[in-house]
Design a protein around this motif. Structure first.
Motif, mmCIF file in Angstrom:
data_model
loop_
_atom_site.group_PDB
_atom_site.id
_atom_site.type_symbol
_atom_site.label_atom_id
_atom_site.label_comp_id
_atom_site.label_asym_id
_atom_site.label_seq_id
_atom_site.Cartn_x
_atom_site.Cartn_y
_atom_site.Cartn_z
ATOM 1 N N LEU A 11 32.900 55.603 99.206
ATOM 2 C CA LEU A 11 32.080 56.669 98.632
ATOM 3 C C LEU A 11 32.469 58.040 99.171
ATOM 4 O O LEU A 11 32.192 59.051 98.549
ATOM 5 C CB LEU A 11 30.594 56.397 98.893
ATOM 6 N N GLU A 12 33.111 58.071 100.319
ATOM 7 C CA GLU A 12 33.563 59.330 100.894
ATOM 8 C C GLU A 12 34.850 59.838 100.253
ATOM 9 O O GLU A 12 35.232 60.977 100.444
ATOM 10 C CB GLU A 12 33.780 59.168 102.410
ATOM 11 N N VAL A 13 35.539 58.987 99.504
ATOM 12 C CA VAL A 13 36.832 59.338 98.903
ATOM 13 C C VAL A 13 36.595 59.826 97.474
ATOM 14 O O VAL A 13 36.075 59.076 96.647
ATOM 15 C CB VAL A 13 37.789 58.118 98.890
ATOM 16 N N PRO A 14 36.959 61.057 97.149
ATOM 17 C CA PRO A 14 36.725 61.563 95.792
ATOM 18 C C PRO A 14 37.720 60.986 94.783
ATOM 19 O O PRO A 14 38.798 60.519 95.137
ATOM 20 C CB PRO A 14 36.938 63.075 95.941
ATOM 21 N N PHE A 15 37.328 61.031 93.524
ATOM 22 C CA PHE A 15 38.232 60.701 92.429
ATOM 23 C C PHE A 15 39.162 61.880 92.213
ATOM 24 O O PHE A 15 38.733 63.042 92.300
ATOM 25 C CB PHE A 15 37.445 60.450 91.137
ATOM 26 N N VAL A 16 40.431 61.618 91.928
ATOM 27 C CA VAL A 16 41.406 62.674 91.651
ATOM 28 C C VAL A 16 42.305 62.256 90.493
ATOM 29 O O VAL A 16 42.573 61.073 90.299
ATOM 30 C CB VAL A 16 42.285 63.008 92.882
ATOM 31 N N ARG A 17 42.758 63.246 89.729
ATOM 32 C CA ARG A 17 43.729 62.975 88.673
ATOM 33 C C ARG A 17 45.073 62.770 89.324
ATOM 34 O O ARG A 17 45.585 63.626 90.025
ATOM 35 C CB ARG A 17 43.804 64.154 87.688
ATOM 36 N N LYS A 35 49.236 58.789 78.711
ATOM 37 C CA LYS A 35 48.647 57.824 79.635
ATOM 38 C C LYS A 35 48.167 58.626 80.835
ATOM 39 O O LYS A 35 48.873 59.509 81.322
ATOM 40 C CB LYS A 35 49.698 56.811 80.083
ATOM 41 N N TYR A 36 46.958 58.329 81.312
ATOM 42 C CA TYR A 36 46.452 59.035 82.489
ATOM 43 C C TYR A 36 46.041 58.040 83.564
ATOM 44 O O TYR A 36 45.722 56.885 83.274
ATOM 45 C CB TYR A 36 45.280 59.955 82.128
ATOM 46 N N VAL A 37 46.076 58.517 84.798
ATOM 47 C CA VAL A 37 45.645 57.714 85.942
ATOM 48 C C VAL A 37 44.721 58.571 86.798
ATOM 49 O O VAL A 37 45.073 59.695 87.179
ATOM 50 C CB VAL A 37 46.840 57.217 86.789
ATOM 51 N N ILE A 38 43.539 58.031 87.059
ATOM 52 C CA ILE A 38 42.578 58.637 87.982
ATOM 53 C C ILE A 38 42.490 57.691 89.169
ATOM 54 O O ILE A 38 42.383 56.473 88.984
ATOM 55 C CB ILE A 38 41.195 58.801 87.321
ATOM 56 N N ALA A 39 42.531 58.232 90.371
ATOM 57 C CA ALA A 39 42.501 57.379 91.570
ATOM 58 C C ALA A 39 41.328 57.741 92.465
ATOM 59 O O ALA A 39 40.896 58.887 92.526
ATOM 60 C CB ALA A 39 43.799 57.523 92.343
ATOM 61 N N GLN A 40 40.848 56.720 93.150
ATOM 62 C CA GLN A 40 39.888 56.879 94.246
ATOM 63 C C GLN A 40 40.369 55.930 95.326
ATOM 64 O O GLN A 40 40.128 54.718 95.264
ATOM 65 C CB GLN A 40 38.461 56.546 93.823
ATOM 66 N N GLY A 51 46.279 63.416 71.977
ATOM 67 C CA GLY A 51 46.078 64.851 72.130
ATOM 68 C C GLY A 51 47.240 65.492 72.862
ATOM 69 O O GLY A 51 48.117 64.808 73.385
ATOM 70 N N SER A 52 47.213 66.805 72.889
ATOM 71 C CA SER A 52 48.255 67.544 73.601
ATOM 72 C C SER A 52 48.092 67.326 75.100
ATOM 73 O O SER A 52 47.035 66.878 75.565
ATOM 74 C CB SER A 52 48.155 69.039 73.284
ATOM 75 N N LEU A 53 49.116 67.663 75.849
ATOM 76 C CA LEU A 53 49.047 67.541 77.306
ATOM 77 C C LEU A 53 47.860 68.337 77.845
ATOM 78 O O LEU A 53 47.101 67.842 78.688
ATOM 79 C CB LEU A 53 50.357 68.013 77.947
ATOM 80 N N ALA A 54 47.664 69.547 77.346
ATOM 81 C CA ALA A 54 46.558 70.386 77.815
ATOM 82 C C ALA A 54 45.205 69.753 77.489
ATOM 83 O O ALA A 54 44.294 69.745 78.330
ATOM 84 C CB ALA A 54 46.655 71.784 77.211
ATOM 85 N N GLU A 55 45.053 69.210 76.277
ATOM 86 C CA GLU A 55 43.785 68.588 75.880
ATOM 87 C C GLU A 55 43.474 67.364 76.724
ATOM 88 O O GLU A 55 42.348 67.202 77.201
ATOM 89 C CB GLU A 55 43.836 68.178 74.405
ATOM 90 N N VAL A 56 44.459 66.517 76.905
ATOM 91 C CA VAL A 56 44.243 65.281 77.673
ATOM 92 C C VAL A 56 43.989 65.617 79.141
ATOM 93 O O VAL A 56 43.092 65.036 79.766
ATOM 94 C CB VAL A 56 45.417 64.300 77.497
ATOM 95 N N THR A 57 44.729 66.552 79.684
ATOM 96 C CA THR A 57 44.519 66.953 81.081
ATOM 97 C C THR A 57 43.106 67.497 81.270
ATOM 98 O O THR A 57 42.418 67.140 82.241
ATOM 99 C CB THR A 57 45.569 67.988 81.517
ATOM 100 N N ARG A 58 42.642 68.332 80.338
ATOM 101 C CA ARG A 58 41.285 68.882 80.423
ATOM 102 C C ARG A 58 40.252 67.743 80.361
ATOM 103 O O ARG A 58 39.306 67.709 81.147
ATOM 104 C CB ARG A 58 41.049 69.894 79.307
ATOM 105 N N HIS A 59 40.457 66.796 79.444
ATOM 106 C CA HIS A 59 39.545 65.657 79.312
ATOM 107 C C HIS A 59 39.499 64.840 80.617
ATOM 108 O O HIS A 59 38.410 64.471 81.085
ATOM 109 C CB HIS A 59 39.985 64.768 78.147
ATOM 110 N N VAL A 60 40.661 64.563 81.182
ATOM 111 C CA VAL A 60 40.735 63.766 82.409
ATOM 112 C C VAL A 60 40.082 64.517 83.568
ATOM 113 O O VAL A 60 39.350 63.928 84.376
ATOM 114 C CB VAL A 60 42.196 63.379 82.727
ATOM 115 N N ASP A 61 40.299 65.821 83.658
ATOM 116 C CA ASP A 61 39.670 66.608 84.723
ATOM 117 C C ASP A 61 38.144 66.614 84.577
ATOM 118 O O ASP A 61 37.419 66.513 85.568
ATOM 119 C CB ASP A 61 40.219 68.031 84.740
ATOM 120 N N GLU A 62 37.650 66.708 83.335
ATOM 121 C CA GLU A 62 36.205 66.657 83.110
ATOM 122 C C GLU A 62 35.644 65.287 83.476
ATOM 123 O O GLU A 62 34.574 65.183 84.087
ATOM 124 C CB GLU A 62 35.885 66.994 81.651
ATOM 125 N N MET A 63 36.375 64.223 83.117
ATOM 126 C CA MET A 63 35.955 62.869 83.464
ATOM 127 C C MET A 63 35.929 62.698 84.986
ATOM 128 O O MET A 63 34.989 62.116 85.540
ATOM 129 C CB MET A 63 36.903 61.837 82.836
#
Length: 77
Positions: A11-17, A35-40, A51-63
């Motif tokens: 729980l102390e480790v944040p999620f990161v793109r 394809k995206y990868v989020i890690a904790q 979507g475009s790289l910018a759209e997907v990156t924004r979506h992943v950052d919001e997630m």
């Protein structure tokens, strides 16, 4: 639910793109896909999104932000 030491540590480790990379459209899909990868820590969430790289990156950052809000206990805005 009892929280163990390992769970408390995680729980102390944040999620990161980790990455957003272009891929071929999945079968039946059209357009530009990534394809995206989020890690904790050692845990990974992998997904595909059109979507475009910018759209997907924004979506992943919001997630990622939402996952961290849940991890920290979301505060009222």
């Amino acid at each position: 639910m009892k929280v163990t030491g390992a769970t408390e540590a995680l729980l102390e480790v944040p999620f990161v793109r980790r990455s957003v990379t272009p891929i071929a459209a999945p079968e039946g899909g059209e357009g530009v896909w990534h394809k995206y990868v989020i890690a904790q820590g050692d845990n990974h969430i992998t997904g595909l999104r059109a979507g475009s790289l910018a759209e997907v990156t924004r979506h992943v950052d919001e997630m990622t932000d939402r996952l961290n809000e849940r991890r920290n206990g979301k505060k009222s805005r």
